[in-house]
Design a protein around this motif. Structure first.
Motif, PDB file in Angstrom:
ATOM      1  N   ILE A 165      22.904 -66.995 -28.192  1.00  0.00           N
ATOM      2  CA  ILE A 165      23.200 -68.843 -28.468  1.00  0.00           C
ATOM      3  C   ILE A 165      24.653 -68.269 -27.581  1.00  0.00           C
ATOM      4  O   ILE A 165      24.743 -69.633 -26.508  1.00  0.00           O
ATOM      5  CB  ILE A 165      23.324 -69.841 -28.915  1.00  0.00           C
ATOM      6  N   GLU A 220      16.656 -75.854 -23.963  1.00  0.00           N
ATOM      7  CA  GLU A 220      16.059 -76.219 -25.341  1.00  0.00           C
ATOM      8  C   GLU A 220      15.144 -77.392 -25.430  1.00  0.00           C
ATOM      9  O   GLU A 220      13.338 -77.200 -25.809  1.00  0.00           O
ATOM     10  CB  GLU A 220      17.089 -75.858 -26.243  1.00  0.00           C
ATOM     11  N   GLY A 280      18.466 -77.533 -32.534  1.00  0.00           N
ATOM     12  CA  GLY A 280      19.573 -77.082 -32.540  1.00  0.00           C
ATOM     13  C   GLY A 280      20.511 -78.034 -33.495  1.00  0.00           C
ATOM     14  O   GLY A 280      19.534 -79.692 -33.207  1.00  0.00           O
ATOM     15  N   ASP A 300      16.471 -72.558 -31.453  1.00  0.00           N
ATOM     16  CA  ASP A 300      17.638 -71.439 -31.003  1.00  0.00           C
ATOM     17  C   ASP A 300      16.959 -70.229 -31.121  1.00  0.00           C
ATOM     18  O   ASP A 300      17.230 -69.434 -30.798  1.00  0.00           O
ATOM     19  CB  ASP A 300      18.857 -72.058 -32.017  1.00  0.00           C
ATOM     20  N   ASN A 301      16.416 -69.123 -32.522  1.00  0.00           N
ATOM     21  CA  ASN A 301      15.389 -68.402 -31.912  1.00  0.00           C
ATOM     22  C   ASN A 301      14.385 -68.245 -31.126  1.00  0.00           C
ATOM     23  O   ASN A 301      14.558 -67.514 -29.940  1.00  0.00           O
ATOM     24  CB  ASN A 301      14.635 -68.041 -33.609  1.00  0.00           C
ATOM     25  N   VAL A 324      15.804 -69.801 -28.133  1.00  0.00           N
ATOM     26  CA  VAL A 324      16.005 -69.987 -27.117  1.00  0.00           C
ATOM     27  C   VAL A 324      16.228 -68.174 -27.177  1.00  0.00           C
ATOM     28  O   VAL A 324      16.148 -67.659 -25.840  1.00  0.00           O
ATOM     29  CB  VAL A 324      17.604 -70.626 -27.217  1.00  0.00           C
ATOM     30  N   THR A 383      19.809 -81.048 -30.051  1.00  0.00           N
ATOM     31  CA  THR A 383      18.675 -81.397 -29.725  1.00  0.00           C
ATOM     32  C   THR A 383      17.967 -82.676 -29.793  1.00  0.00           C
ATOM     33  O   THR A 383      17.940 -83.019 -28.337  1.00  0.00           O
ATOM     34  CB  THR A 383      17.356 -80.553 -30.212  1.00  0.00           C
ATOM     35  N   ASP A 438      12.543 -71.653 -34.929  1.00  0.00           N
ATOM     36  CA  ASP A 438      13.581 -72.094 -35.280  1.00  0.00           C
ATOM     37  C   ASP A 438      14.000 -72.360 -33.424  1.00  0.00           C
ATOM     38  O   ASP A 438      13.329 -71.512 -33.024  1.00  0.00           O
ATOM     39  CB  ASP A 438      14.504 -71.218 -35.863  1.00  0.00           C
ATOM     40  N   ARG A 486      28.404 -70.112 -33.409  1.00  0.00           N
ATOM     41  CA  ARG A 486      28.394 -71.250 -32.332  1.00  0.00           C
ATOM     42  C   ARG A 486      28.793 -71.742 -31.300  1.00  0.00           C
ATOM     43  O   ARG A 486      30.777 -72.141 -32.084  1.00  0.00           O
ATOM     44  CB  ARG A 486      28.644 -72.523 -33.472  1.00  0.00           C
TER      45      ARG A 486
END
Ligand code: S3P
Length: 185
Positions: A43, A59, A91, A32-33, A35, A94, A30, A131
């Motif tokens: 986030i 990202e 994401g 986002d994970n 990041v 992205t 993932d 989010r």
């Protein structure tokens, strides 16, 4: 083969990505994970502390790094031991920055998960807090936000190699299309 799972927030990228990885004995990553791991922040915190532009650069650099590493690993691995897939859940934004669609299309298979706006709304109204783009919105603003943002982002998502709309966003449909596509790679 890398499979990039794309789509709006709430499209089911993480959920289906995890299921696909289990079904195919492959890995799910993932973005986002990554990041969160790299920054040690959520986030929301990255957006608050550094702003969206910083997040988009980060990202993209993580996307480049992970897909380059995975493709190199594939080349080096004995072909009999190769994992079937590496599923990368991106994401929602992205694909829409820094020519990321072009990058992903030249490094793997892009799959756009495009469930209906009603489905996105019903999922996201309970998941706004994590989010940054949604957390300040009231429910009655959320629907309009989804419609407008999706219309804005569509031109990027549409560059995907595989597009699954509405009721086609299911594990079995994705699995079949991804397996068929693998024969052409
Ligand atoms: C974003 C989607 C989020 C996360 C960030 C920005 C977007 O990922 O990357 O909050 O711009 O759509 P998910 O799609 O996994 O929620």
């Amino acid at each position: 083969m890398i499979v990039f799972l794309l789509g709006f927030m709430g499209a089911g990228k993480s959920h289906l990505g995890n299921q696909l990885a289990i079904e195919t004995d492959s890995e799910y990553i993932d973005l986002d994970n990554l990041v969160v791991e790299q920054t040690g922040m959520t986030i929301n915190q990255v957006f608050e502390k550094h702003g969206e532009d910083y997040f988009r650069e980060l990202e993209t650099s993580i996307l480049h790094k992970i897909s380059t590493e995975l493709n190199l690993k594939e080349i080096k691995t004995d072909s009999t031991k190769k994992e079937r897939f590496h599923f990368i859940g991106c994401g929602g934004g992205t694909p829409c920055f820094n020519n990321n669609m072009e990058w992903m299309n030249s490094h793997g298979l892009t799959v756009w998960l495009n469930p209906s706006v009603n489905i996105l709304f019903s999922r996201l109204r309970n998941e706004k807090d994590q989010r940054p783009l949604l957390k300040e919105l009231e429910d009655d603003q959320l629907l309009a936000f989804i419609e407008n943002k999706l219309a804005e982002r569509k031109k990027f998502y549409e560059l995907s190699t595989i597009i699954l709309n509405d009721n086609d966003v299911t594990l079995s449909k994705i699995l079949k299309l991804v397996s068929d596509a693998q024969n052409f790679f």
